[in-house]
Design an enzyme around this catalytic site. Sequence first.
Site, PDB file in Angstrom:
ATOM      1  N   GLU A 149      34.341  80.349 -89.005  1.00  0.00           N
ATOM      2  CA  GLU A 149      33.999  79.023 -89.442  1.00  0.00           C
ATOM      3  C   GLU A 149      34.804  78.469 -90.487  1.00  0.00           C
ATOM      4  O   GLU A 149      34.987  77.319 -90.187  1.00  0.00           O
ATOM      5  CB  GLU A 149      32.337  79.227 -89.863  1.00  0.00           C
ATOM      6  N   HIS A 152      37.765  77.181 -88.368  1.00  0.00           N
ATOM      7  CA  HIS A 152      37.464  76.028 -87.786  1.00  0.00           C
ATOM      8  C   HIS A 152      37.605  74.642 -89.028  1.00  0.00           C
ATOM      9  O   HIS A 152      38.449  73.693 -88.575  1.00  0.00           O
ATOM     10  CB  HIS A 152      36.333  75.942 -87.144  1.00  0.00           C
ATOM     11  N   GLU A 225      38.929  78.137 -80.092  1.00  0.00           N
ATOM     12  CA  GLU A 225      38.130  79.261 -80.239  1.00  0.00           C
ATOM     13  C   GLU A 225      38.810  80.483 -80.670  1.00  0.00           C
ATOM     14  O   GLU A 225      38.813  81.251 -81.673  1.00  0.00           O
ATOM     15  CB  GLU A 225      36.790  79.640 -79.345  1.00  0.00           C
TER      16      GLU A 225
END
Length: 296
Positions: A149, A152, A225
């Site tokens: 995360e 990201h 991803e």
Amino acid sequence: MFTRIALFLGTNIAVLFVLNITMRLLGIESILDEQGVGLDLNALLIFAGVIGFSGSLISLAISKWTAKRMTGAKVIERPRNEAEAWLLDTVAGQARRAGIGMPEVAIYDAPDVNAFATGMNRNNALVAVSTGLLGSMTRDEAEAVLAHEVSHVANGDMVTMALIQGVVNTFVIFLSRVIGHVVDRVVFKTERGHGPAFWITSIIAELVLAVLASIIVMWFSRRREFRADAGGARLAGREKMIAALERLQANVRQPHLPDQMAAFGISGGIGTGLKRLFMTHPPLEERIAALKARSS
């Protein structure tokens, strides 16, 4: 992981819908009918761009607020226990190594194994994990999920997704109006203004084109991803990232998300055939294989 995409896309669609209706009620779409003769394509493109990017950028701007409201995530201001202290310390260390500002760290009550990151600024983001994840994963596995995360955020994925969605929205709105105009003029022979056929056809075309355009957005999301997995492996370690994905794979057939968000679980679910085109995440086995193929 999937939750942030679900929240972003859902909010974007809602904002886009409201802006569309508002523009029609205010009569702004009349600029597209040039003296009752034809479309002003330049004006149409500007109109489509304003509406299209407004939806995605507003969604991005309120993404943290939306995420907190929809999931009930509680930001950790002061750690109340050892687990919360560990979460803060882990995210702080990863953010420092990733070169971003310290995100807000939150926990939300849900039995599903899930986590997400959102925010329009890589130095003012939100990273949240579910209680189900904390209870189901080892510390090493949870560390890898957090690293994914944080990656990201460091990669600026939410901003990139907003820009891509804005471009897609623009062309969907533009092409749907062109199709509606052509049908109205050629098929129904409307000579001045826009008849009912224009509105009906443009709405149907917009819905169909939006579905087709989402394939492009979902393809790009799947590519991001793989990049976030690689970033998570760099921050937490390749073996930890693989172990986290394998843990998700073991739980993929026991989803606990509400029906409207089931497709956006952290594992990405299972998709075959046409359904695969609309998956925001690649299948877990592909993600695991990609990490295993990377050199240590």
